[in-house]
Design a protein around this motif. Structure first.
Motif, short mmCIF file in Angstrom:
data_model
loop_
_atom_site.label_atom_id
_atom_site.label_comp_id
_atom_site.label_asym_id
_atom_site.label_seq_id
_atom_site.Cartn_x
_atom_site.Cartn_y
_atom_site.Cartn_z
N THR A 191 0.83 -1.21 0.00
CA THR A 191 0.00 0.00 0.00
C THR A 191 0.86 1.25 0.00
N GLU A 192 1.94 1.24 0.77
CA GLU A 192 2.82 2.40 0.83
C GLU A 192 3.57 2.59 -0.48
N ASP A 195 1.04 4.12 -2.96
CA ASP A 195 0.82 5.55 -2.76
C ASP A 195 2.02 6.38 -3.24
#
Length: 238
Positions: A191-192, A195
């Motif tokens: 997820t990081e 992003d």
């Protein structure tokens, strides 16, 4: 992990000096000595082991004036010298490569090569040693799971040596590697990465899994978040 002591076995003086200089440029490695032939190498390995400062890694040329590299490796094992071996040679015959693997050569580096290639091989080897050491000290057990063994051996291969799966690009892989490298002190999730790099979570996870399989990233489960645990990845290279 303690400093890795390296013996260079090479009969060409210029090449031996270059390899010795290369070792001293890579943090975490130190030159234990050099030998210009097989007999000298075996004698030095025994002397260093007897003095309490054994060699951890041998950079071994296959074609020496007195003994073939394979013979040296066999004599090392027969005498109880368990130092790991990286073959550094111009020999490309597959029969020799197979024999080298069979007697425990962990890496095979073909001449000529650049310092960058040399450093990548040694960094991969250090990752291999560190993972095995961390598994034993961290778990308090002598055994390892299949996945732990697989990941340790995967670290001996650079990502460039593994074919990119369909749908992955070298440019994007480089971006993910750069992101992990910049955040080397912290584990990151798909997820990081999604992003930060503007890709889908599924795509980010594919690249991270590829790097974990190659040994460039360490993969662990992240707990403490709602729902199913998410894997996190930490840079495991230079």
């Amino acid at each position: 992990m303690s400093t890795i002591r390296v013996l260079v076995v090479e009969d060409e003086a210029v090449a031996a000096a270059a390899h010795a200089a290369y070792i001293q440029r890579i943090p975490g490695f130190e030159l234990a000595g050099t030998a210009a032939d097989g007999q000298s190498a075996l004698r030095l390995l025994g002397e260093l082991a007897g003095s309490g400062a054994p060699v951890d890694l041998v950079l071994l040329d296959m074609n020496l004036p007195d003994l073939h590299g394979l013979d040296i490796a066999r004599r090392m094992r027969a005498s109880g010298i368990l130092a790991d071996i990286i073959a550094i040679t111009a020999v490309r015959e597959l029969a020799i490569v197979r024999s080298a693997v069979a007697i425990g050569v962990v890496q095979y580096l073909i001449k000529p090569f650049t310092f960058a290639t040399f450093a990548d091989k040694l960094e991969s080897y250090r990752s291999f040693r560190r993972q095995l050491s961390d598994r034993q000290s961290g778990s308090g057990r002598a055994g390892a799971s299949q996945s732990e063994v697989d990941q340790a051996f995967a670290s001996l291969r650079a990502p460039s040596e593994l074919p990119l799966p369909k749908g992955l690009s070298a440019a994007t892989l480089g971006s993910v590697q750069d992101f992990l490298r910049k955040h080397r002190d912290a584990a990151v999730s798909a997820t990081e990465v999604m992003d930060a790099l503007g890709m889908s979570r599924v795509t980010a996870r594919r690249y991270l899994e590829y790097l974990a399989d190659a040994g460039t990233a360490l993969r662990t489960a992240r707990y403490g978040t709602p729902g199913r645990p998410e894997n996190e990845y930490r840079w495991n290279g230079k």
